[in-house]
Design a protein around this motif. Structure first.
Motif, short mmCIF file in Angstrom:
data_model
loop_
_atom_site.label_atom_id
_atom_site.label_comp_id
_atom_site.label_asym_id
_atom_site.label_seq_id
_atom_site.Cartn_x
_atom_site.Cartn_y
_atom_site.Cartn_z
N SER A 3 0.76 -1.24 0.05
CA SER A 3 0.01 -0.05 -0.06
C SER A 3 0.70 1.26 0.02
O SER A 3 0.35 2.16 -0.52
CB SER A 3 -1.03 0.15 1.15
OG SER A 3 -0.24 -0.19 2.49
N THR A 29 -9.87 5.32 -4.39
CA THR A 29 -9.04 4.14 -4.11
C THR A 29 -8.73 3.15 -5.06
O THR A 29 -9.40 2.75 -5.96
CB THR A 29 -9.95 3.15 -2.83
OG1 THR A 29 -10.55 4.24 -1.92
CG2 THR A 29 -9.26 2.30 -2.26
N PRO A 30 -7.20 2.79 -4.97
CA PRO A 30 -6.62 1.74 -6.16
C PRO A 30 -7.61 0.45 -5.85
O PRO A 30 -7.87 0.10 -4.78
CB PRO A 30 -5.28 1.56 -5.57
CG PRO A 30 -5.14 3.01 -4.93
CD PRO A 30 -6.29 3.42 -4.14
N PHE A 31 -7.91 -0.13 -6.96
CA PHE A 31 -8.42 -1.61 -6.80
C PHE A 31 -7.74 -2.36 -8.05
O PHE A 31 -7.17 -1.72 -8.87
CB PHE A 31 -9.87 -1.33 -7.21
CG PHE A 31 -10.25 -0.95 -8.38
CD1 PHE A 31 -10.28 -1.88 -9.45
CD2 PHE A 31 -10.55 0.46 -8.58
CE1 PHE A 31 -10.85 -1.05 -10.74
CE2 PHE A 31 -11.06 1.06 -9.56
CZ PHE A 31 -11.00 0.01 -11.01
N LEU A 32 -7.75 -3.80 -7.72
CA LEU A 32 -7.15 -4.62 -8.63
C LEU A 32 -8.11 -4.94 -9.81
O LEU A 32 -9.12 -5.25 -9.76
CB LEU A 32 -6.96 -5.94 -7.78
CG LEU A 32 -5.60 -5.90 -7.03
CD1 LEU A 32 -5.53 -7.08 -5.87
CD2 LEU A 32 -4.46 -6.08 -7.78
N SER A 33 -7.32 -5.33 -10.68
CA SER A 33 -8.01 -5.65 -12.04
C SER A 33 -7.17 -6.67 -12.73
O SER A 33 -5.98 -6.96 -12.59
CB SER A 33 -8.18 -4.44 -12.84
OG SER A 33 -8.79 -4.88 -14.21
N ASN A 128 0.01 -8.15 -10.48
CA ASN A 128 -1.20 -7.47 -10.19
C ASN A 128 -1.22 -6.04 -10.87
O ASN A 128 -0.15 -5.50 -11.61
CB ASN A 128 -1.00 -7.08 -8.54
CG ASN A 128 -1.19 -8.20 -7.84
OD1 ASN A 128 -2.11 -9.11 -7.85
ND2 ASN A 128 -0.35 -8.36 -6.49
N TYR A 130 -3.21 -2.47 -10.78
CA TYR A 130 -3.88 -1.65 -9.90
C TYR A 130 -4.24 -0.49 -10.85
O TYR A 130 -3.80 0.12 -11.46
CB TYR A 130 -3.21 -1.23 -8.79
CG TYR A 130 -2.64 -2.07 -7.65
CD1 TYR A 130 -3.54 -2.44 -6.82
CD2 TYR A 130 -1.57 -2.86 -8.06
CE1 TYR A 130 -3.42 -3.65 -5.76
CE2 TYR A 130 -1.40 -3.91 -7.01
CZ TYR A 130 -2.02 -4.30 -5.99
OH TYR A 130 -1.66 -5.13 -5.01
#
Length: 150
Positions: A3, A29-33, A128, A130
């Motif tokens: 983070s 907010t960052p999110f995973l894709s 990952n 982000y």
């Protein structure tokens, strides 16, 4: 990615908008894709990363937003070439700021810019992806961070 590493990019994109325009950006907010294609807009800047980390960083935004960013910088233009330069500059600036944080072994490439949405945008073979959503002047853009430690 930790983070604290993502915070470098969140802060970097927020600082870019705050320092170059008179209007603050709202950074989500960052999110995973699992992919980047659905987050690509009209213009995209891409930086390849090598060294102590590998992967890529994308900044993608709609034309309307970029025209207004240029206007906020005191430049009046809607020419596609200027908008391509701008997405490359934004991506390069955010990546350059990250380099200060991650050290001289965080190597950034010259920006590549694209216009439009290719059928499929590839990313590095990194675990990952982000997505960091950005809203500025009621327009949405994305900073996409696809990095891992080497």
């Amino acid at each position: 990615m930790q983070s604290e590493d993502l915070a470098v990019f969140v802060d970097g994109i927020a600082n870019y908008f705050n320092s170059t325009t008179e209007h603050e950006a709202s950074v989500g907010t960052p999110f995973l894709s699992k992919e980047v294609n659905s987050f690509i807009s009209d213009f995209t800047g891409i930086i390849g990363i090598s060294g102590n980390r590998k992967g890529s960083i994308f900044f993608s935004a709609p034309k309307y937003m970029l025209v207004h960013v240029l206007s906020g910088m005191g430049l009046i233009s809607s020419k596609d070439a200027k908008l391509m330069d701008l997405v490359g500059e934004i991506c390069n600036t955010v990546s350059g700021n990250a380099r200060r944080e991650f050290g001289e072994d965080f190597n950034i490439s010259v920006p590549i810019t694209i216009q439009g949405k290719p059928e499929e945008m590839g990313v590095s073979e990194v675990a990952n992806i982000y997505v960091i959503p950005i809203e500025w002047q009621q327009q949405r853009a994305n900073l996409i961070v696809n990095l891992e430690e080497s």
